[in-house]
Design a protein around this motif. Structure first.
Motif, PDB file in Angstrom:
ATOM      1  N   ASN A 230       0.986  -1.107   0.296  1.00 23.81           N
ATOM      2  CA  ASN A 230      -0.163  -0.021   0.575  1.00 23.81           C
ATOM      3  C   ASN A 230       1.022   1.085  -0.322  1.00 23.81           C
ATOM      4  O   ASN A 230       1.243   1.646   0.662  1.00 23.81           O
ATOM      5  CB  ASN A 230      -1.416  -0.042   1.082  1.00 23.81           C
ATOM      6  CG  ASN A 230      -2.116   1.158   1.110  1.00 23.81           C
ATOM      7  OD1 ASN A 230      -1.283   1.856   0.746  1.00 23.81           O
ATOM      8  ND2 ASN A 230      -2.881   0.933   2.352  1.00 23.81           N
ATOM      9  N   GLY A 231       0.472   1.527  -1.064  1.00 21.62           N
ATOM     10  CA  GLY A 231       1.458   2.889  -1.137  1.00 21.62           C
ATOM     11  C   GLY A 231       1.419   4.095  -0.628  1.00 21.62           C
ATOM     12  O   GLY A 231       2.005   4.796  -0.109  1.00 21.62           O
ATOM     13  N   LEU A 232      -0.106   4.604   0.275  1.00 22.04           N
ATOM     14  CA  LEU A 232      -0.266   5.722   1.145  1.00 22.04           C
ATOM     15  C   LEU A 232      -0.205   5.189   2.459  1.00 22.04           C
ATOM     16  O   LEU A 232       0.793   5.795   3.577  1.00 22.04           O
ATOM     17  CB  LEU A 232      -1.793   5.806   1.377  1.00 22.04           C
ATOM     18  CG  LEU A 232      -2.139   5.835   0.044  1.00 22.04           C
ATOM     19  CD1 LEU A 232      -3.698   5.777   0.017  1.00 22.04           C
ATOM     20  CD2 LEU A 232      -1.886   7.248  -0.178  1.00 22.04           C
ATOM     21  N   THR A 233       0.344   3.865   2.842  1.00 25.70           N
ATOM     22  CA  THR A 233       0.598   3.479   4.744  1.00 25.70           C
ATOM     23  C   THR A 233       1.437   1.814   4.258  1.00 25.70           C
ATOM     24  O   THR A 233       0.566   0.982   4.457  1.00 25.70           O
ATOM     25  CB  THR A 233      -1.009   3.043   5.639  1.00 25.70           C
ATOM     26  OG1 THR A 233      -1.705   2.143   4.881  1.00 25.70           O
ATOM     27  CG2 THR A 233      -1.581   4.140   5.564  1.00 25.70           C
ATOM     28  N   PRO A 234       2.168   2.118   3.874  1.00 26.49           N
ATOM     29  CA  PRO A 234       2.843   0.393   3.199  1.00 26.49           C
ATOM     30  C   PRO A 234       3.262  -0.338   4.459  1.00 26.49           C
ATOM     31  O   PRO A 234       2.763  -1.344   4.469  1.00 26.49           O
ATOM     32  CB  PRO A 234       4.374   0.533   3.173  1.00 26.49           C
ATOM     33  CG  PRO A 234       4.525   2.634   3.407  1.00 26.49           C
ATOM     34  CD  PRO A 234       3.090   3.120   3.497  1.00 26.49           C
TER      35      PRO A 234
ATOM     36  N   PHE B 128       7.372  -2.659  -9.100  1.00 26.60           N
ATOM     37  CA  PHE B 128       6.490  -2.036 -10.613  1.00 26.60           C
ATOM     38  C   PHE B 128       5.320  -0.767  -9.168  1.00 26.60           C
ATOM     39  O   PHE B 128       5.472  -1.129  -8.415  1.00 26.60           O
ATOM     40  CB  PHE B 128       5.644  -2.819 -11.035  1.00 26.60           C
ATOM     41  CG  PHE B 128       6.556  -3.607 -12.011  1.00 26.60           C
ATOM     42  CD1 PHE B 128       6.754  -3.576 -13.263  1.00 26.60           C
ATOM     43  CD2 PHE B 128       6.294  -4.632 -11.675  1.00 26.60           C
ATOM     44  CE1 PHE B 128       7.345  -4.382 -13.925  1.00 26.60           C
ATOM     45  CE2 PHE B 128       7.466  -5.562 -12.647  1.00 26.60           C
ATOM     46  CZ  PHE B 128       7.934  -5.248 -13.637  1.00 26.60           C
ATOM     47  N   PHE B 129       4.912  -0.051 -10.198  1.00 29.17           N
ATOM     48  CA  PHE B 129       3.476   1.032  -9.114  1.00 29.17           C
ATOM     49  C   PHE B 129       2.130   0.607  -9.458  1.00 29.17           C
ATOM     50  O   PHE B 129       2.304   0.215 -11.497  1.00 29.17           O
ATOM     51  CB  PHE B 129       3.960   2.501  -9.613  1.00 29.17           C
ATOM     52  CG  PHE B 129       5.376   2.495  -8.769  1.00 29.17           C
ATOM     53  CD1 PHE B 129       5.727   2.817  -7.622  1.00 29.17           C
ATOM     54  CD2 PHE B 129       6.587   1.989 -10.180  1.00 29.17           C
ATOM     55  CE1 PHE B 129       6.483   3.739  -7.408  1.00 29.17           C
ATOM     56  CE2 PHE B 129       8.171   2.700  -9.643  1.00 29.17           C
ATOM     57  CZ  PHE B 129       8.367   3.039  -8.039  1.00 29.17           C
ATOM     58  N   SER B 130       1.027   0.204  -8.986  1.00 26.39           N
ATOM     59  CA  SER B 130      -0.542   0.794 -10.201  1.00 26.39           C
ATOM     60  C   SER B 130      -1.499   1.845  -9.265  1.00 26.39           C
ATOM     61  O   SER B 130      -1.168   2.061  -7.967  1.00 26.39           O
ATOM     62  CB  SER B 130      -0.747  -0.963  -9.756  1.00 26.39           C
ATOM     63  OG  SER B 130      -0.779  -1.122  -8.383  1.00 26.39           O
TER      64      SER B 130
ATOM     65  N   CYS C 261       3.208  10.773  -3.118  1.00 30.60           N
ATOM     66  CA  CYS C 261       4.090  11.732  -3.007  1.00 30.60           C
ATOM     67  C   CYS C 261       5.432  10.900  -3.824  1.00 30.60           C
ATOM     68  O   CYS C 261       6.216   9.721  -3.068  1.00 30.60           O
ATOM     69  CB  CYS C 261       5.025  12.991  -2.013  1.00 30.60           C
ATOM     70  SG  CYS C 261       4.821  12.324  -0.509  1.00 30.60           S
ATOM     71  N   GLU C 262       5.582  10.855  -4.387  1.00 27.65           N
ATOM     72  CA  GLU C 262       7.374  11.213  -4.953  1.00 27.65           C
ATOM     73  C   GLU C 262       8.464  10.708  -4.017  1.00 27.65           C
ATOM     74  O   GLU C 262       8.684   9.787  -3.899  1.00 27.65           O
ATOM     75  CB  GLU C 262       8.087  11.923  -5.875  1.00 27.65           C
ATOM     76  CG  GLU C 262       9.356  11.249  -6.487  1.00 27.65           C
ATOM     77  CD  GLU C 262       9.098  10.879  -7.859  1.00 27.65           C
ATOM     78  OE1 GLU C 262       9.975   9.202  -7.875  1.00 27.65           O
ATOM     79  OE2 GLU C 262       7.730  10.612  -8.220  1.00 27.65           O
ATOM     80  N   ALA C 263       8.491  11.387  -2.844  1.00 33.21           N
ATOM     81  CA  ALA C 263       9.622  11.137  -1.540  1.00 33.21           C
ATOM     82  C   ALA C 263       9.227   9.359  -0.835  1.00 33.21           C
ATOM     83  O   ALA C 263       9.662   8.852  -0.237  1.00 33.21           O
ATOM     84  CB  ALA C 263       9.357  11.905  -1.085  1.00 33.21           C
ATOM     85  N   GLN C 264       8.119   9.584  -1.295  1.00 31.80           N
ATOM     86  CA  GLN C 264       6.828   8.182  -0.263  1.00 31.80           C
ATOM     87  C   GLN C 264       7.681   7.268  -0.786  1.00 31.80           C
ATOM     88  O   GLN C 264       8.093   5.850  -0.100  1.00 31.80           O
ATOM     89  CB  GLN C 264       5.737   8.202  -0.091  1.00 31.80           C
ATOM     90  CG  GLN C 264       5.079   6.838   0.477  1.00 31.80           C
ATOM     91  CD  GLN C 264       4.752   7.242   2.060  1.00 31.80           C
ATOM     92  OE1 GLN C 264       5.939   7.422   2.864  1.00 31.80           O
ATOM     93  NE2 GLN C 264       3.965   5.921   2.545  1.00 31.80           N
ATOM     94  N   LEU C 265       6.909   7.791  -2.302  1.00 34.62           N
ATOM     95  CA  LEU C 265       7.547   5.911  -2.842  1.00 34.62           C
ATOM     96  C   LEU C 265       8.929   5.690  -2.859  1.00 34.62           C
ATOM     97  O   LEU C 265       9.351   4.613  -3.002  1.00 34.62           O
ATOM     98  CB  LEU C 265       6.920   6.619  -4.739  1.00 34.62           C
ATOM     99  CG  LEU C 265       5.437   6.256  -4.856  1.00 34.62           C
ATOM    100  CD1 LEU C 265       4.787   6.907  -6.552  1.00 34.62           C
ATOM    101  CD2 LEU C 265       4.534   5.508  -3.875  1.00 34.62           C
ATOM    102  N   GLU C 266       9.727   6.993  -3.036  1.00 36.12           N
ATOM    103  CA  GLU C 266      11.108   6.392  -3.768  1.00 36.12           C
ATOM    104  C   GLU C 266      11.840   5.548  -1.880  1.00 36.12           C
ATOM    105  O   GLU C 266      11.872   4.817  -2.118  1.00 36.12           O
ATOM    106  CB  GLU C 266      11.530   7.799  -3.345  1.00 36.12           C
ATOM    107  CG  GLU C 266      11.236   8.554  -4.737  1.00 36.12           C
ATOM    108  CD  GLU C 266      12.665   9.328  -4.828  1.00 36.12           C
ATOM    109  OE1 GLU C 266      12.861  10.052  -3.410  1.00 36.12           O
ATOM    110  OE2 GLU C 266      12.490  10.041  -5.935  1.00 36.12           O
ATOM    111  N   THR C 267      11.229   6.058  -0.721  1.00 36.61           N
ATOM    112  CA  THR C 267      11.286   5.749   0.737  1.00 36.61           C
ATOM    113  C   THR C 267      10.856   4.386   0.371  1.00 36.61           C
ATOM    114  O   THR C 267      11.438   2.922   0.827  1.00 36.61           O
ATOM    115  CB  THR C 267      10.287   5.950   1.698  1.00 36.61           C
ATOM    116  OG1 THR C 267      11.394   7.757   1.684  1.00 36.61           O
ATOM    117  CG2 THR C 267      10.559   5.230   2.761  1.00 36.61           C
TER     118      THR C 267
END
Length: 305
Positions: free
Chosen positions: A190-194, A249-251, A228-234
């Motif tokens: 989950n990209g919001l709350t991994p 990958f991203f969805s 956000c981009e920073a979250q995805l990078e983290t």
């Protein structure tokens, strides 16, 4: 009402990092957190035992793809299972979905409705190795490469029918189902709350430690458009730091239509919602993403009108 408040409280505590614990109400710190931590320790023991290399695992005569995650719901597992089943069907390979059937089997019923126009078979049961073997005996199985070649040559006459032989098995929520060997392990994040606070359920949202990512062949970061981009990078960096060499990958959610509950194959354009008062009910693990998506759809329709 009391049950809902308890669920919301657990969700808040599961999202609370250790550094923020001193800011919690006294009763939460002194009573709830110790109880939840003790329960987490007990629930972690079966995970350790299931990871033992001494535990025997069964195989199926077709490739097995597992779609799972490390945390509780809202990671996009079921949409990914749906997507894979349709892709295999379009390639002339009849898929078998093996699902645990939680909560009365609502997800399995939904998948049956959604995939009724494909050659997908669905097996429900806690022992997915046994269910898979039974379904393969019933329908037969075929080398997926042969099925794909036959489809390309126009020779696969039964690929679109329910009688088609099974060419691949998809494990729905299969990461913690270790008794069945798999060929590909897809882990949804989950990209919001991994990872929440990285504690085990119920103290946190984790079903396995982050080190389990080393078993992944593919990691898919869901709701990537909302982070956000920073979250995805983290998140991507955490995946890499776990020691895995898998692809990332991203969805995102991309609603295309609506349908009536008893007629899921009849697609209705989203435009019918324009100018209407819409009541939305969500029962998924990450409702924030659903709410955002609905708002975006309704806003675009309002702007269009």
């Amino acid at each position: 009402m009391a049950t809902e408040k308890a669920r919301q409280l657990l969700a808040r505590l599961a999202a609370t990092p250790d550094a923020a614990v001193p800011n919690l109400p006294f009763l939460h710190r002194a009573l709830l957190l110790p109880l939840l931590s003790a329960a987490s320790a007990l629930l972690r023991l079966p995970v350790i035992l299931s990871s033992s290399p001494l535990r025997s695992r069964r195989t199926l005569p077709v490739p097995v793809i597992s779609v799972g995650n490390l945390t509780w719901g809202g990671n996009g597992k079921t949409p990914m299972v749906d997507f894979l089943a349709r892709r295999f069907h379009s390639m002339g390979i009849s898929p078998l979905i093996l699902t645990r059937g939680y909560a009365g089997g609502d997800e399995s019923k939904m998948l049956r409705r959604r995939l009724a126009d494909t050659s997908t078979k669905i097996g429900v049961g806690a022992n997915r190795a046994a269910v898979g073997s039974s379904m393969l005996q019933k329908y037969g199985h075929v080398d997926p490469c042969d099925a794909f070649r036959r489809e390309k040559l126009g020779c696969n006459r039964v690929a679109s029918g329910k009688s088609a032989k099974i060419g691949v098995a998809i494990l729905d929520d299969g990461m913690q189902h270790r008794s069945l060997l798999r060929d590909v392990e897809i882990v949804m994040v989950n990209g919001l709350t991994p990872w929440g606070n990285t504690h085990f359920i119920p103290r946190g949202p984790m079903r396995e430690p982050l080190s389990a990512l080393t078993r992944a062949d593919i990691v898919v970061i869901h709701h990537a458009d909302l982070a956000c981009e920073a979250q995805l990078e983290t998140i991507a960096r955490t995946v890499q730091d776990s020691g895995t060499t898998c692809s990332v990958f991203f969805s995102k959610l991309a609603p295309s239509h609506i349908f009536e509950v008893h007629q899921p194959l009849q697609k209705i354009s989203l435009n019918v919602l324009g100018g209407m008062i819409v009541l939305c009910v969500s029962a998924i693990g990450c409702p924030d993403a659903f709410i955002h998506t609905v708002r975006e759809v309704l806003f675009s329709l309002t702007s269009f009108v």
